[in-house]
Each structure stands twice: as C-alpha cells, then as structure tokens.
Design a protein around this motif. Structure first.
Motif, short mmCIF file in Angstrom:
data_model
loop_
_atom_site.label_atom_id
_atom_site.label_comp_id
_atom_site.label_asym_id
_atom_site.label_seq_id
_atom_site.Cartn_x
_atom_site.Cartn_y
_atom_site.Cartn_z
N ASP A 77 0.75 -1.16 -0.09
CA ASP A 77 0.08 -0.21 -0.06
C ASP A 77 0.91 1.38 -0.12
OD1 ASP A 77 -2.70 -1.51 0.38
OD2 ASP A 77 -1.63 -2.00 2.23
N GLU A 78 2.10 1.23 0.48
CA GLU A 78 2.94 2.35 0.51
C GLU A 78 4.54 1.68 0.24
OE1 GLU A 78 3.28 4.32 4.36
OE2 GLU A 78 1.44 4.99 4.43
N ALA A 101 3.72 -1.82 4.15
CA ALA A 101 4.68 -1.03 3.37
C ALA A 101 5.93 -1.68 2.89
CB ALA A 101 5.36 0.01 4.39
#
Length: 278
Positions: A77-78, A101
């Motif tokens: 997502d990151e 992440a």
C-alpha cells in the motif's frame, strides 16, 4: 502466554535461506523473543500466502527473495523511494493500521558491505553492472549515489538496461552497452554480477579483459551460486573478489531496524556465517 512476534522470509525455493538464523542472532543481541521462519510460496500462491501471513497469522514483517520481489512491490500500500526506484521490494512491513509498506534495502546493503566491511572507496570508480533486473535496479541507484565515476549497465535484453539508465537520467555517467560488446568495452575498477545465472546453475562466460589492474568483483549471490563468477574474477586477476554474504547480513539488519527500531551489530553475525561457509 502471549504469542511470539511473527516474521518470515518468502521465496521459492527458500529452504536454504540463512535469514532465520541471522534474525535470531540479531534478536539475541537485544533479548528479543521472536519467531522467524521460511515460507516457500510458488509465484501463483505468493499473494495469498502474504495476505494470510499478515492478516491471519499476525505477521509483523517479512523479507522477500527470488522470485517474488516484483510481486511484493505490487502488493504494498506504501512504497519507499528505494523500492519505487527499483520497482521491487525485499522487505514488507505491517503498519499500525494493517496496511503493508514495501522497502528495498538491497542497494544500500551492498554499498555498505563494500565500503564499511571491505574498505572500498567507490568514488571515482568505473563500474560495470551485469544484469538489469530487480536487484540490479536497486544496486544501480546506490552505486550512482555512492559516487562511482561511470556506471555501465549490460544486460542480455538491452531494453531493460536502457530503461534503467534512462530512469537514473545521467547520460554522462550512466550508460549501456550490448552483451556482445563485453569483449571490447575496456576494463573496469568494479564489476558487479547482478544476473541470476549462478542462482539458476548457469555458467557465465565473461572475458578477462573486463578486469582492471586493481579491480574489485562482487556477486550479489552467496555460497555456491557465486562460485563461478568469483572463480572467473580470481582467474582474471581481480584484486578483490567478494560474494554477497555481507550484503545479505546488512539488508537483514536494515529490515530488523525497520521492525524493531534498533540497529544490530552485523560484524559478529557475518563472521560466524563466513567462518562456517569457508
């Protein structure tokens, strides 16, 4: 009794991985109790295995190795700047809100191994990078930022090499050549093997003319996968020939710091592993 914090390394195959013992050794330095295991996931099962590990098995962090680094990047997502530059991830971390992440510590770990452990000042070097895949992309950026004078990227499919050089965007310092040109492109101070040939058990035929008078050669792999390249380097007269064991330990330390907020001492762990493998 509370469950131990869960960590893992994903790969295919993965049974040979040294990551579990590296992370346990790091944890012992701080008196941290954790469980770190290998998870063998075929490419078509990787995404589900990662989601299950983080969502159902309360995983907190995972290392990722071949052949899943591109897929790990896509799942996140990151993404850190290093991961975004490479387009791959070798570390996944579960954030407080449950999102994932992605990080890529390969390039920074290799440079730290070369400069801190092997006392090699990369500034001013003419470097040759063999390969343009995910690992090579991470390494290329880090070599450039470490101050090499020039970086020549050679890959069997020239399109990937050109795309990597274009992404760095410094044509005066970073350029590409064709694989068939290796016999007449001159010599280099640093030759880095980022191909998967050794890992796949394939031979890598390279001309001795690539080796400069004080050249250092470095294989991102370690153990048997690096034997062929390092044997070539020594036969060609390289001053230094190193495998990627130190890089493995350094990238593990980066992951450990991301997960636990503390930086382990990599020296004793590297010495222990290198003694066993020698």
């Amino acid at each position: 009794m509370s469950r131990l914090a869960q960590f893992a390394v994903f790969g295919h195959p993965i049974a040979h991985s040294l990551s579990p013992q590296i992370h346990q050794a790091f944890a012992q330095q701080f008196g941290i109790a954790l469980q770190y295991r290998t998870i063998d996931a075929a490419p078509d099962a990787f995404a589900d295995a990662v989601r299950r590990f983080f969502a159902q098995e309360d995983g907190r962090g995972a290392n990722v190795t071949l052949p899943h680094k591109h897929a790990a990047f896509a799942l996140a997502d990151e993404r850190s700047q290093a991961a975004t530059r490479a387009g791959t991830a070798n570390v996944l971390t579960r954030l407080a809100d449950g999102r994932l992440a992605a990080h890529n510590t390969d390039g920074a770990a290799m440079v730290r191994d070369l400069t801190d452990r092997h006392d090699l000042d990369l500034r001013g070097h003419d470097a040759l990078l063999l390969g343009a895949g995910g690992a090579a992309r991470a390494v290329a950026w880090s070599l450039f930022e470490a101050g090499v004078s020039t970086l020549t990227i050679v890959n069997r499919s020239p399109e990937a090499a050109d795309a990597l050089a274009d992404a760095i965007g410094e044509p005066a310092r970073v350029h590409t050549r064709y694989w068939d040109d290796l016999g007449h492109i001159g010599s280099f101070d640093l030759v880095v093997n980022a191909t998967s040939a050794g890992t796949l058990g394939q031979s890598l035929t390279l001309p001795f003319s690539l080796i400069g008078s004080r050249a250092a050669c470095y294989d991102l792999g370690y153990g048997p996968s690096a034997f062929g390249f390092l044997a070539w380097a020594r036969a060609a007269g390289a001053r230094y020939a190193h495998d990627g064991l130190g890089m493995l330990v350094e990238q593990a330390a980066d992951a450990f710091q991301l997960w636990h907020g503390r930086r382990p001492d990599t020296g004793p762990v590297y010495q222990s592993l290198s003694t066993r493998s020698s």
